[in-house]
Design an enzyme around this catalytic site. Sequence first.
Site, PDB file in Angstrom:
ATOM      1  N   CYS A  76       0.861  -1.184   0.000  1.00  0.00           N
ATOM      2  CA  CYS A  76       0.000   0.000   0.000  1.00  0.00           C
ATOM      3  C   CYS A  76       0.894   1.230   0.000  1.00  0.00           C
ATOM      4  O   CYS A  76       1.694   1.420   0.913  1.00  0.00           O
ATOM      5  CB  CYS A  76      -0.904  -0.022   1.236  1.00  0.00           C
ATOM      6  SG  CYS A  76      -1.898   1.474   1.477  1.00  0.00           S
ATOM      7  N   CYS A 177      -0.792   4.491  -6.218  1.00  0.00           N
ATOM      8  CA  CYS A 177      -1.663   3.651  -5.391  1.00  0.00           C
ATOM      9  C   CYS A 177      -1.818   2.320  -6.104  1.00  0.00           C
ATOM     10  O   CYS A 177      -2.099   2.296  -7.316  1.00  0.00           O
ATOM     11  CB  CYS A 177      -3.024   4.320  -5.192  1.00  0.00           C
ATOM     12  SG  CYS A 177      -4.268   3.271  -4.379  1.00  0.00           S
TER      13      CYS A 177
END
Length: 250
Positions: A76, A177
Site C-alpha cells: 500500500c 496507489c
Amino acid sequence: MERNNNATVCFFDSGIGGLSLLYECVRILPRVDFKYFADNFRVPYGNLTHGELINTVDRIFSEIEKLNPDAAVVACNTVTAQCIDYLRNKYKFEIIGIQPAVKPAAASGSCLVLATPSTADSTSVHRLVEEYGEKRTQVVACPDLAAYIEQNIENLQREGVESFLPAAKADSVVLGCTHYIFAKDIIQNYYNCPVFDGIAGTAARLREKLGIFDHSAPRAQKIGFVGGDIAKNKRIFRLLLTSKEGLSQT
C-alpha cells in the site's frame, strides 16, 4: 515426506490493490509461501489521518509478527508513505514498502503522479519528486478513485474511472496507489502516454532481500489470505492467475 523449507512472506494492503504485487512475487519466487493480510472494509486508507493509519497498521502487523515471517511487504503506497519508518523501528523482521516509480517515469520528461490524498501529502513522496522529478513532476490527489476501484473491481467502467482523473498533460503518468493498477489501461488511454507503477521494482527488491534467485521449488508454495473480504481477495487473485490481462475493463 514433504520438505517444508520455503521462506514465509506476509503481504499487507488495505484491500485488493496489493494483489497485483502479490501475483508478481508469486511468479518470480516459487520457493516462498505467502500470506496476504487485507482490510477491505476500511478502504480507502488514503483518507485516514496519520494517527488512524498507525493504529490500524500496528494492529495488523502485531498479527503478522506472530508468524515470524522472513519478510513483510507493505503493498500500500499510503502505508509506505506514512507508516514505514514506524513499522521498521518497531518490528525486527525485514519490511519492504512500495513507492511511486518517479525515477524511471521522470526520465522521459514531464511526469504526473496520481495518488491518494495521504500519499500525495507525504514527506516521502515529496522527497522522491525533489530527488528525481527535476521540477517537472506534479503530484495530484485522487480522493475517491481507490474506493471506486475496490467497490467495482469486477466491472470497472471507463467512464467511471475517468471521472476521478484530473485533466492534465504529461509525458508519463505514475500510479501512486496499487489500486490504480487495475485501471492502468484506462488511465494510459486517457492520458495517451506511458504509465509506470512500482510492481516490478518492489518484487525485485523482495527477491534480493530474500536472496532467492532460482526457480526450483521443493514443494508447491502456499498462499493464504487473512482479514478483510477474504472471498473477494481470493476471487480477484484467482483471476490474475488465470488471465494474462487480469480483469476486463470497458
